[in-house]
Design a protein around this motif. Sequence first.
Motif, PDB file in Angstrom:
ATOM      1  N   GLN A 150      17.160  14.296  74.762  1.00 24.23           N
ATOM      2  CA  GLN A 150      17.619  13.295  73.975  1.00 24.23           C
ATOM      3  C   GLN A 150      18.905  13.677  73.549  1.00 24.23           C
ATOM      4  O   GLN A 150      19.901  12.803  72.900  1.00 24.23           O
ATOM      5  CB  GLN A 150      16.747  12.703  72.993  1.00 24.23           C
ATOM      6  CG  GLN A 150      15.248  12.132  73.529  1.00 24.23           C
ATOM      7  CD  GLN A 150      15.582  11.150  74.462  1.00 24.23           C
ATOM      8  OE1 GLN A 150      16.366  10.268  74.351  1.00 24.23           O
ATOM      9  NE2 GLN A 150      14.564  10.897  75.372  1.00 24.23           N
ATOM     10  N   ALA A 151      19.450  14.960  73.235  1.00 25.82           N
ATOM     11  CA  ALA A 151      20.435  15.401  72.626  1.00 25.82           C
ATOM     12  C   ALA A 151      21.577  15.463  73.381  1.00 25.82           C
ATOM     13  O   ALA A 151      21.746  15.813  74.587  1.00 25.82           O
ATOM     14  CB  ALA A 151      20.251  16.782  72.070  1.00 25.82           C
ATOM     15  N   PRO A 152      22.900  14.769  73.264  1.00 23.28           N
ATOM     16  CA  PRO A 152      24.174  14.969  73.868  1.00 23.28           C
ATOM     17  C   PRO A 152      24.687  16.099  73.749  1.00 23.28           C
ATOM     18  O   PRO A 152      24.923  16.852  72.810  1.00 23.28           O
ATOM     19  CB  PRO A 152      25.157  13.851  73.012  1.00 23.28           C
ATOM     20  CG  PRO A 152      24.185  12.836  72.019  1.00 23.28           C
ATOM     21  CD  PRO A 152      22.927  13.915  72.034  1.00 23.28           C
ATOM     22  N   ARG A 153      24.932  16.643  75.083  1.00 18.47           N
ATOM     23  CA  ARG A 153      25.386  18.010  75.337  1.00 18.47           C
ATOM     24  C   ARG A 153      26.589  17.727  76.281  1.00 18.47           C
ATOM     25  O   ARG A 153      26.918  16.833  76.925  1.00 18.47           O
ATOM     26  CB  ARG A 153      24.674  19.021  75.840  1.00 18.47           C
ATOM     27  CG  ARG A 153      23.326  18.970  75.130  1.00 18.47           C
ATOM     28  CD  ARG A 153      23.382  19.747  73.785  1.00 18.47           C
ATOM     29  NE  ARG A 153      23.708  20.979  73.904  1.00 18.47           N
ATOM     30  CZ  ARG A 153      23.833  22.138  72.962  1.00 18.47           C
ATOM     31  NH1 ARG A 153      23.089  21.807  71.941  1.00 18.47           N
ATOM     32  NH2 ARG A 153      24.510  23.156  73.080  1.00 18.47           N
ATOM     33  N   HIS A 209      32.378  24.215  78.811  1.00 17.20           N
ATOM     34  CA  HIS A 209      33.421  25.224  78.290  1.00 17.20           C
ATOM     35  C   HIS A 209      32.704  26.279  77.363  1.00 17.20           C
ATOM     36  O   HIS A 209      32.047  25.863  76.442  1.00 17.20           O
ATOM     37  CB  HIS A 209      34.597  24.486  77.755  1.00 17.20           C
ATOM     38  CG  HIS A 209      35.749  25.531  76.928  1.00 17.20           C
ATOM     39  ND1 HIS A 209      36.679  25.936  77.787  1.00 17.20           N
ATOM     40  CD2 HIS A 209      35.847  25.791  75.638  1.00 17.20           C
ATOM     41  CE1 HIS A 209      37.297  26.730  77.093  1.00 17.20           C
ATOM     42  NE2 HIS A 209      36.839  26.563  75.619  1.00 17.20           N
ATOM     43  N   GLY A 210      33.078  27.390  77.407  1.00 15.86           N
ATOM     44  CA  GLY A 210      32.742  28.590  76.468  1.00 15.86           C
ATOM     45  C   GLY A 210      31.012  28.853  76.806  1.00 15.86           C
ATOM     46  O   GLY A 210      30.443  29.802  75.912  1.00 15.86           O
ATOM     47  N   PHE A 211      30.684  28.628  77.844  1.00 11.27           N
ATOM     48  CA  PHE A 211      29.314  28.978  78.539  1.00 11.27           C
ATOM     49  C   PHE A 211      28.227  28.531  77.552  1.00 11.27           C
ATOM     50  O   PHE A 211      27.430  29.314  76.957  1.00 11.27           O
ATOM     51  CB  PHE A 211      29.175  30.350  78.773  1.00 11.27           C
ATOM     52  CG  PHE A 211      30.191  30.966  79.751  1.00 11.27           C
ATOM     53  CD1 PHE A 211      30.141  30.613  81.160  1.00 11.27           C
ATOM     54  CD2 PHE A 211      31.387  31.563  79.236  1.00 11.27           C
ATOM     55  CE1 PHE A 211      30.833  30.838  82.171  1.00 11.27           C
ATOM     56  CE2 PHE A 211      32.229  32.201  80.273  1.00 11.27           C
ATOM     57  CZ  PHE A 211      32.241  31.896  81.730  1.00 11.27           C
ATOM     58  N   ARG A 212      28.374  27.220  76.878  1.00 15.30           N
ATOM     59  CA  ARG A 212      27.361  26.731  76.163  1.00 15.30           C
ATOM     60  C   ARG A 212      26.088  26.004  76.670  1.00 15.30           C
ATOM     61  O   ARG A 212      25.135  25.832  76.158  1.00 15.30           O
ATOM     62  CB  ARG A 212      27.962  25.735  74.949  1.00 15.30           C
ATOM     63  CG  ARG A 212      29.205  26.560  74.065  1.00 15.30           C
ATOM     64  CD  ARG A 212      29.825  25.649  73.046  1.00 15.30           C
ATOM     65  NE  ARG A 212      30.531  26.600  72.276  1.00 15.30           N
ATOM     66  CZ  ARG A 212      31.937  26.980  72.307  1.00 15.30           C
ATOM     67  NH1 ARG A 212      32.496  26.441  73.504  1.00 15.30           N
ATOM     68  NH2 ARG A 212      32.466  27.631  71.472  1.00 15.30           N
ATOM     69  N   ASP A 213      26.389  25.386  77.730  1.00 17.79           N
ATOM     70  CA  ASP A 213      25.504  24.468  78.254  1.00 17.79           C
ATOM     71  C   ASP A 213      25.592  24.673  79.811  1.00 17.79           C
ATOM     72  O   ASP A 213      26.640  24.690  80.373  1.00 17.79           O
ATOM     73  CB  ASP A 213      25.787  23.133  78.144  1.00 17.79           C
ATOM     74  CG  ASP A 213      25.973  22.752  76.758  1.00 17.79           C
ATOM     75  OD1 ASP A 213      25.034  22.412  76.002  1.00 17.79           O
ATOM     76  OD2 ASP A 213      27.057  22.707  76.224  1.00 17.79           O
ATOM     77  N   ALA A 214      24.170  24.976  80.422  1.00 15.77           N
ATOM     78  CA  ALA A 214      24.119  25.180  81.741  1.00 15.77           C
ATOM     79  C   ALA A 214      23.171  24.001  82.288  1.00 15.77           C
ATOM     80  O   ALA A 214      22.022  23.750  81.850  1.00 15.77           O
ATOM     81  CB  ALA A 214      23.348  26.508  82.153  1.00 15.77           C
ATOM     82  N   TRP A 215      23.428  23.252  83.148  1.00 15.55           N
ATOM     83  CA  TRP A 215      23.003  22.304  83.730  1.00 15.55           C
ATOM     84  C   TRP A 215      22.548  22.252  85.508  1.00 15.55           C
ATOM     85  O   TRP A 215      23.489  22.858  86.111  1.00 15.55           O
ATOM     86  CB  TRP A 215      23.817  20.966  83.805  1.00 15.55           C
ATOM     87  CG  TRP A 215      24.263  20.364  82.331  1.00 15.55           C
ATOM     88  CD1 TRP A 215      25.354  20.855  81.708  1.00 15.55           C
ATOM     89  CD2 TRP A 215      23.708  19.452  81.727  1.00 15.55           C
ATOM     90  NE1 TRP A 215      25.639  20.066  80.779  1.00 15.55           N
ATOM     91  CE2 TRP A 215      24.432  19.257  80.582  1.00 15.55           C
ATOM     92  CE3 TRP A 215      22.297  18.725  81.665  1.00 15.55           C
ATOM     93  CZ2 TRP A 215      24.130  18.495  79.341  1.00 15.55           C
ATOM     94  CZ3 TRP A 215      22.208  17.818  80.535  1.00 15.55           C
ATOM     95  CH2 TRP A 215      23.047  17.722  79.573  1.00 15.55           C
ATOM     96  N   ALA A 216      21.600  21.577  85.813  1.00 20.54           N
ATOM     97  CA  ALA A 216      21.247  21.410  87.145  1.00 20.54           C
ATOM     98  C   ALA A 216      20.504  20.333  87.249  1.00 20.54           C
ATOM     99  O   ALA A 216      19.207  19.987  86.781  1.00 20.54           O
ATOM    100  CB  ALA A 216      20.492  22.680  87.796  1.00 20.54           C
ATOM    101  N   ALA A 249      33.103  14.918  77.944  1.00 19.34           N
ATOM    102  CA  ALA A 249      32.204  13.817  77.480  1.00 19.34           C
ATOM    103  C   ALA A 249      31.008  14.694  76.987  1.00 19.34           C
ATOM    104  O   ALA A 249      30.524  15.679  77.414  1.00 19.34           O
ATOM    105  CB  ALA A 249      32.101  12.570  78.243  1.00 19.34           C
ATOM    106  N   GLU A 250      30.025  14.016  76.418  1.00 17.78           N
ATOM    107  CA  GLU A 250      28.842  14.464  76.182  1.00 17.78           C
ATOM    108  C   GLU A 250      27.708  13.562  76.824  1.00 17.78           C
ATOM    109  O   GLU A 250      28.137  12.465  76.766  1.00 17.78           O
ATOM    110  CB  GLU A 250      28.366  14.735  74.661  1.00 17.78           C
ATOM    111  CG  GLU A 250      29.529  15.894  74.046  1.00 17.78           C
ATOM    112  CD  GLU A 250      28.917  15.885  72.573  1.00 17.78           C
ATOM    113  OE1 GLU A 250      28.788  15.200  71.760  1.00 17.78           O
ATOM    114  OE2 GLU A 250      29.034  17.191  72.095  1.00 17.78           O
TER     115      GLU A 250
END
Length: 794
Positions: free
Chosen positions: A346-349, A542-549, A452-453
């Motif tokens: 549920q958290a915007p990233r 940016h900054g390798f903070r979030d990885a998505w698939a 955007a998040e």
Amino acid sequence: MVEPTSRGRVHRRWRLVAVSFAALVAVAVALFWKLPVVRIDDPFSTVLLDRDGELLGARTAADEQWRFPPLDRLPERLSQALVVAEDHRFWQHPGVDPLAVLRAARQNVSNRRVVSGASTLTMQVVRLARKGQSRTIGEKLVESLLALRLERALTKEQILGLYLAHAPFGGNTVGAAAAAWRYFGRDVNRLTWAEVATLAVLPNNPANIHPGRNRAALRERRDRLLDALRDAGLFGEEDCRLAKAEPLPGAPLPLPALASHLLDRAQRGHPKGGWIRTTLAAPTQRRATEILTRHHGRLIEREIYGVAALVLELETGRAVAYIGNAGRGGRDERGVGQGEHVDIVQAPRSTGSVLKPFLHAAMLDAGELTPEQLVPDIPTSLGGYMPKNFRRTFSGAVPASAALARSLNVSATRLLSRFGVDRFYETLRAVGMTTLSRSASDYGTSLVLGGAEGSLWELTAMYAGLARTAALRPGDMASRFFPATWELTATPVSVTQSSPLSPGASWTTLQALLEVERPGAESAWREFGSGRTIAWKTGTSHGFRDAWAIGVSPRHAVGVWVGNADGAGRPGLMGFTAAAPILFELFNMFDDRGARFAQPSFDLERAAICGHSGMRAGPNCVHVRHGLLPRSSLSSPACPYCKLLPLDADGRLVHGDCESVSRIRPTPWFILPPTMETYYRARHPEYRPAPTLRPDCVARAQRPGALSIVYPSEDGSQLYVPVELDGRHGQIIFEAARRDPRGGLYWHLDGDYVGTTKGTHQMALTPAPGEHVLTVVSGDGESADRRFIILESE
């Protein structure tokens, strides 16, 4: 003989007694009905169930008791055992059992102490409601009256349900439903006769359940009840013997914890507790949790503590697995938590690149793009911002579908600039993205690159909507596109929102996403007939903070996020390496092999396509193929790159001033703009540059568009001079491109000559702050200008 006067007085006296008695009865009846119906207002646990009623997890009630809410249906075996053990005339008496009272009185007198209280189950319910009352004769009378009143207000089933929900079962376990899970790890309706007999004898001696305390007494009471149940004809002698051989329960068992973050969310939404039935499927949730937990063990070695996943069914629109953060319980070497309580679903990233497919689909839908249309991949500056591809290289020109599959940032930024940030912003909102908290202008072109998040909940829903829209058929009045306001309830939400995208554009976008390179053994999926059809995309912030698939098959949508809840970046934290392996392992839970995305044939049409540019074939296109395009793309521009060149008999470029018109041969030729051509030729040796001008024609004409400035890419670009580590000003690398590789270029800044380049045309300069004009001139006199502004370094 009694005189008449005396008989009259006697009659009047009896009438008075009768009237008084009747009045007393009436008053008693009236007072009886005035008696309150006892209520038990104890708080309940929040209990999370899957779609089939299987327990996913629970939280203690507000008073720290494990007290599950009343059951909708009485458990048959336990009800029978309880009645036999506690109140075998329960279904006949009115709340108080006169025969039991006489029996208790006789036993108590003969034993000269209280050995039996004659309490019925109804009276015990009253006692549970009247907490803390001493056990006196007066209190027993009150309980009897209130029991009679309760029987008039509720059915026998309701009374038995109250008892089963509130009876003590040892420690902080209250109610049969909670006790079944705490002591046997199963639903109360799935208990054996030995297990229900154990529960039935506990409420009057709940301390017996503790391991090592009164275990012999507990077994004796259980076995005695099993004999009584056998005598009542509920099972036979052999079953009774086997039941007695079953062991007593040990220490209380931990309850399932399959959806901890979702349970937290349910508890916040239901502070008084209750049964919360979700759309999740316990077997899928369990397997998904195991997969994420295993990968989490690998990731924490790299100081990556959070993993979240969401799995949706496309057909029903229901979430079947929800893991808010598999890192729950993670600690660093100091014992400090790593954000494990944050529900990442549920958290915007930061979205990274996962929004690119929606720009691609929107442009297809608007008729501004075709799937294989060449799009620029060249050095670009937009308002001072220079997007970079992940590999820091340029291809010159790339088919739009390949640019999407390769996630080229430069191409995506240029396409967004052409489509318009405002339009893309509205498209994202229309497909269900609610986390856009700023205006479109504030995001700018970064909107498509992670500026955007978004939440895993909404982004996975958006991909699911893309697949469902692609599956639409003629006659579907309402789109099956999911808004992102789903509820995790067993009843599906009514979906009537129209899709902002067409089926043809959505299906074509999915075909492009099928070409995204897969990790490991999945990369060879096309070589196997049973390979899984998965359209998917990765993203890295940016900054390798979030990885998505995030991906979709014809039946499921799966979203995975990997990172740290506190936003700490980690080197190499990327969607392809961190999140993608988890995504494909989650897809492997399902038997989707062989399934394919069905073509929405009604929204696709065969059209002539230029074999060079991938655009609709124009009049000068020679290499033409026929392929499927979304109907919306039929209005897209025709190919502008195939042109007729005036050539002589030897194939050299001429013009009317140096060659007679009758001898000029108009020849179709595929020509890219100079900057695109420069990078395109390096990767495409088959590309044939336009012929050079015949020498005798050079002095009389110049080839238009043969020279261009690559960087800065547009007039008015705002640039910063880089500052080196030692504090000194560095240099800006200016770049130009020329079709004819021969000869040099002469560079001028604000009219002053600054140097000459040959072959690779790059010039390093350190302009002062302010406005400047860069001029590049070729040996044959062709020139190009670019105005730019140098900003003060902060």
